[in-house]
Design a protein around this motif. Structure first.
Motif, PDB file in Angstrom:
ATOM      1  N   ASP A 214       0.804  -1.170  -0.056  1.00  0.00           N
ATOM      2  CA  ASP A 214       0.177  -0.053  -0.070  1.00  0.00           C
ATOM      3  C   ASP A 214       0.857   1.116  -0.114  1.00  0.00           C
ATOM      4  O   ASP A 214       1.927   1.325   0.631  1.00  0.00           O
ATOM      5  CB  ASP A 214      -0.858   0.003   1.214  1.00  0.00           C
ATOM      6  CG  ASP A 214      -1.729  -1.126   1.441  1.00  0.00           C
ATOM      7  OD1 ASP A 214      -1.963  -1.774   0.429  1.00  0.00           O
ATOM      8  OD2 ASP A 214      -2.182  -1.529   2.531  1.00  0.00           O
ATOM      9  N   GLY A 215       0.313   2.469  -0.697  1.00  0.00           N
ATOM     10  CA  GLY A 215       1.230   3.521  -0.613  1.00  0.00           C
ATOM     11  C   GLY A 215       0.652   4.422  -1.615  1.00  0.00           C
ATOM     12  O   GLY A 215      -0.205   4.194  -2.387  1.00  0.00           O
ATOM     13  N   ALA A 216       1.226   5.666  -1.529  1.00  0.00           N
ATOM     14  CA  ALA A 216       0.843   6.832  -2.467  1.00  0.00           C
ATOM     15  C   ALA A 216       2.185   7.697  -2.808  1.00  0.00           C
ATOM     16  O   ALA A 216       3.105   7.862  -2.035  1.00  0.00           O
ATOM     17  CB  ALA A 216      -0.141   7.651  -1.839  1.00  0.00           C
ATOM     18  N   ALA A 217       2.280   8.291  -3.914  1.00  0.00           N
ATOM     19  CA  ALA A 217       3.173   9.310  -4.299  1.00  0.00           C
ATOM     20  C   ALA A 217       2.753  10.432  -5.042  1.00  0.00           C
ATOM     21  O   ALA A 217       1.580   9.879  -5.786  1.00  0.00           O
ATOM     22  CB  ALA A 217       4.496   8.652  -4.833  1.00  0.00           C
ATOM     23  N   ALA A 218       3.518  11.588  -5.016  1.00  0.00           N
ATOM     24  CA  ALA A 218       2.716  12.807  -5.817  1.00  0.00           C
ATOM     25  C   ALA A 218       3.655  13.787  -6.013  1.00  0.00           C
ATOM     26  O   ALA A 218       4.845  13.577  -5.581  1.00  0.00           O
ATOM     27  CB  ALA A 218       1.511  13.466  -4.816  1.00  0.00           C
ATOM     28  N   ALA A 219       3.358  14.185  -7.181  1.00  0.00           N
ATOM     29  CA  ALA A 219       4.181  15.455  -7.703  1.00  0.00           C
ATOM     30  C   ALA A 219       3.487  16.746  -8.346  1.00  0.00           C
ATOM     31  O   ALA A 219       2.373  16.602  -8.482  1.00  0.00           O
ATOM     32  CB  ALA A 219       5.032  14.855  -9.053  1.00  0.00           C
ATOM     33  N   ILE A 220       4.150  17.914  -7.973  1.00  0.00           N
ATOM     34  CA  ILE A 220       3.703  19.150  -8.611  1.00  0.00           C
ATOM     35  C   ILE A 220       4.462  19.570  -9.622  1.00  0.00           C
ATOM     36  O   ILE A 220       5.682  19.663  -9.539  1.00  0.00           O
ATOM     37  CB  ILE A 220       3.638  20.114  -7.219  1.00  0.00           C
ATOM     38  CG1 ILE A 220       2.913  19.455  -5.951  1.00  0.00           C
ATOM     39  CG2 ILE A 220       2.859  21.532  -7.796  1.00  0.00           C
ATOM     40  CD1 ILE A 220       1.483  19.240  -5.933  1.00  0.00           C
ATOM     41  N   ILE A 221       3.851  19.800 -10.701  1.00  0.00           N
ATOM     42  CA  ILE A 221       4.742  20.275 -12.073  1.00  0.00           C
ATOM     43  C   ILE A 221       4.070  21.452 -12.557  1.00  0.00           C
ATOM     44  O   ILE A 221       2.924  21.780 -12.249  1.00  0.00           O
ATOM     45  CB  ILE A 221       4.224  19.237 -13.233  1.00  0.00           C
ATOM     46  CG1 ILE A 221       4.591  17.846 -12.571  1.00  0.00           C
ATOM     47  CG2 ILE A 221       5.063  19.618 -14.435  1.00  0.00           C
ATOM     48  CD1 ILE A 221       4.283  16.573 -13.596  1.00  0.00           C
ATOM     49  N   THR A 222       5.042  22.435 -12.860  1.00  0.00           N
ATOM     50  CA  THR A 222       4.858  23.601 -13.478  1.00  0.00           C
ATOM     51  C   THR A 222       5.747  23.927 -14.686  1.00  0.00           C
ATOM     52  O   THR A 222       6.572  23.146 -15.045  1.00  0.00           O
ATOM     53  CB  THR A 222       5.193  24.780 -12.349  1.00  0.00           C
ATOM     54  OG1 THR A 222       4.560  26.111 -12.830  1.00  0.00           O
ATOM     55  CG2 THR A 222       6.705  24.916 -12.221  1.00  0.00           C
ATOM     56  N   ARG A 223       5.384  24.909 -15.367  1.00  0.00           N
ATOM     57  CA  ARG A 223       6.209  25.538 -16.535  1.00  0.00           C
ATOM     58  C   ARG A 223       7.802  25.721 -16.149  1.00  0.00           C
ATOM     59  O   ARG A 223       7.809  26.361 -14.919  1.00  0.00           O
ATOM     60  CB  ARG A 223       5.688  26.930 -17.261  1.00  0.00           C
ATOM     61  CG  ARG A 223       4.239  26.654 -18.139  1.00  0.00           C
ATOM     62  CD  ARG A 223       4.025  27.497 -18.928  1.00  0.00           C
ATOM     63  NE  ARG A 223       4.758  28.837 -18.441  1.00  0.00           N
ATOM     64  CZ  ARG A 223       4.096  30.050 -18.300  1.00  0.00           C
ATOM     65  NH1 ARG A 223       2.718  30.213 -18.318  1.00  0.00           N
ATOM     66  NH2 ARG A 223       4.932  31.167 -18.419  1.00  0.00           N
ATOM     67  N   ALA A 224       8.612  25.564 -16.778  1.00  0.00           N
ATOM     68  CA  ALA A 224      10.229  25.729 -16.377  1.00  0.00           C
ATOM     69  C   ALA A 224      10.326  27.193 -16.050  1.00  0.00           C
ATOM     70  O   ALA A 224      11.056  27.521 -15.097  1.00  0.00           O
ATOM     71  CB  ALA A 224      10.954  25.211 -17.421  1.00  0.00           C
ATOM     72  N   ASP A 225       9.691  28.203 -16.635  1.00  0.00           N
ATOM     73  CA  ASP A 225       9.931  29.684 -16.670  1.00  0.00           C
ATOM     74  C   ASP A 225       9.470  30.149 -15.531  1.00  0.00           C
ATOM     75  O   ASP A 225       9.589  30.993 -14.947  1.00  0.00           O
ATOM     76  CB  ASP A 225       9.631  30.372 -17.986  1.00  0.00           C
ATOM     77  CG  ASP A 225       8.223  30.156 -18.157  1.00  0.00           C
ATOM     78  OD1 ASP A 225       7.555  29.162 -18.075  1.00  0.00           O
ATOM     79  OD2 ASP A 225       7.653  31.239 -18.459  1.00  0.00           O
TER      80      ASP A 225
END
Length: 397
Positions: A214-225
């Motif tokens: 069992d488990g979870a993972a997450a990422a926050i992504i944005t524009r490089a600039d």
């Protein structure tokens, strides 16, 4: 230039401990992983413009992510691509940001595999109740055991000698996992432990197989600039690749069963986009899909880390150990960190992110080239696979 190279940045990540979480619901795991990512990025849930949700059996609609996080009427795409689901969701989110559709998005993968009442290690398919199957099917341990037998035969390796080579991969990953407080298994093992363990599907024993978790993972992504507005040590996406087979291994009678073509194709795509010509020399680390020890051995060759037939020599030389030339599965891999299917790809990116930032603690490797590869593989070598790769790196890489 087409693709996502240097157009997308990761500004926050989170990951739960992977374990047998009998006391937690999948919603609890989602909240834990995502709020770590929100805090890491310095944002709030209300800032998220869209989300991608990766799971195989733990929520069949986008609302499964919206409800625990109270995401208010934003677009949420649910991705299921077996073990490659996490990477698939991540890559799709990257494309959405790179094309300008969104500026700030969330990717989350989570799974409750221990108490869902479904035999995850066996053959499952969400579409099966609505379709007819008359073909021969192999549970993953049996399928990858065939890969091991064929590999040993093809390269003239006695089976018991081959088992010792695979055992050293298991020992390596257990050692790395022992240094990671979020890994499912914390106990170091020996080659003798591996060889004496119960057989699951000959020649693969208990310690050759990853855990169900069992488990979870997450990422926050944005524009490089925009990334510099959130943090200075953001991590850029350098390349991505995905390849899906069509049962070639099952219908072609000359299939060698000593490599996985989808791995080869996906790695070439990702290397081309990232500008990598010599992965063994240009990568600082790789986090790969070691569902079984034989899978990791074959991946060394599929990805160009080792010449064909020479991976056993590199294992013996310690090439892929924590202090080796190219550390592989620095966090313990699927073998030791665990494998909640929809979360695994994001867990791998989490490790690469932390390593590149120099925040991996006792398992920190030397960062010279500022590049890391992450990879998941869905399916089995005797039918067809989905291979997915994301290469991430720092500015200037």
């Amino acid at each position: 230039m087409p693709g996502v190279r240097d157009k997308v940045a990761i500004i926050g990540m989170g990951c739960t401990k992977f374990d047998e979480h009998w006391d937690k619901d999948v919603k609890d795991l989602i909240v834990e992983a995502c709020y770590e990512a929100f805090e890491d990025a310095g944002i709030e849930p209300k800032d998220i413009q869209a989300a991608w949700w990766s799971t195989v059996v733990s929520g069949f609609l986008g609302r499964s992510l919206a409800y625990p996080l109270k995401l208010d009427y934003i677009p949420i795409t649910r991705i299921e691509n077996r073990c490659a689901s996490g990477h698939d969701a991540f890559i799709n989110a990257c494309y959405a940001v790179a094309c300008g559709a969104f500026d700030l998005v969330l990717v989350c993968g989570a799974e409750k595999c221990k108490d869902v009442g479904i035999a995850i290690p066996a053959v499952i398919d969400p579409a099966e109740p609505y379709s007819s199957r008359v073909d021969t099917r192999f549970p993953p341990p049996a399928a990858f055991a065939q890969l091991a037998i064929r590999y040993f035969h093809h390269y003239g390796i006695p089976i018991e000698e081959g088992r010792k080579i695979l055992a050293k991969i298991a020992v390596k990953n257990h050692y790395n996992g022992s240094l990671n407080p979020k890994a499912q298994f914390q106990r170091r093992i020996t080659v003798e432990d591996v060889l004496k363990a119960p057989i699951v599907a000959y020649p693969l024993g208990l310690y050759d197989c990853c855990g169900i978790t069992d488990g979870a993972a997450a990422a926050i992504i944005t524009r490089a600039d925009l990334a510099k507005n959130y943090r200075d040590d953001y991590v850029l996406v350098k390349g991505a690749g995905m390849s899906v087979g069509m049962y070639q291994g099952e219908i072609q009678d000359d299939w060698s069963l000593t490599y996985i073509e989808e791995n080869v194709r996906a790695s070439r795509m990702a290397y081309k986009e990232a500008g990598i010509e010599n992965p063994r020399k240009q990568l600082d680390l790789a986090i790969v899909h070691d569902c079984f020890t034989i899978t990791e051995l074959v991946i060394y060759e599929d990805f160009g880390f080792s010449p064909r037939g020479k991976a056993p020599e590199d294992v013996e030389a310690g090439t892929f150990e924590l202090k080796g030339e190219l550390p592989v599965n620095t966090d313990g891999g699927l073998k030791c960190f665990g494998h909640p299917i929809g979360a695994s790809g994001l867990r791998m990116i989490y490790e690469a992110y932390k390593q590149l930032q120099g925040k991996a603690g006792q398992r920190q490797v030397e960062i010279r080239n500022q590049l890391a590869l992450t990879h998941t593989l869905g399916g089995t070598p005797v039918d067809s696979n989905t291979a997915a790769i994301a290469i991430v790196g720092l500015r200037g890489a």
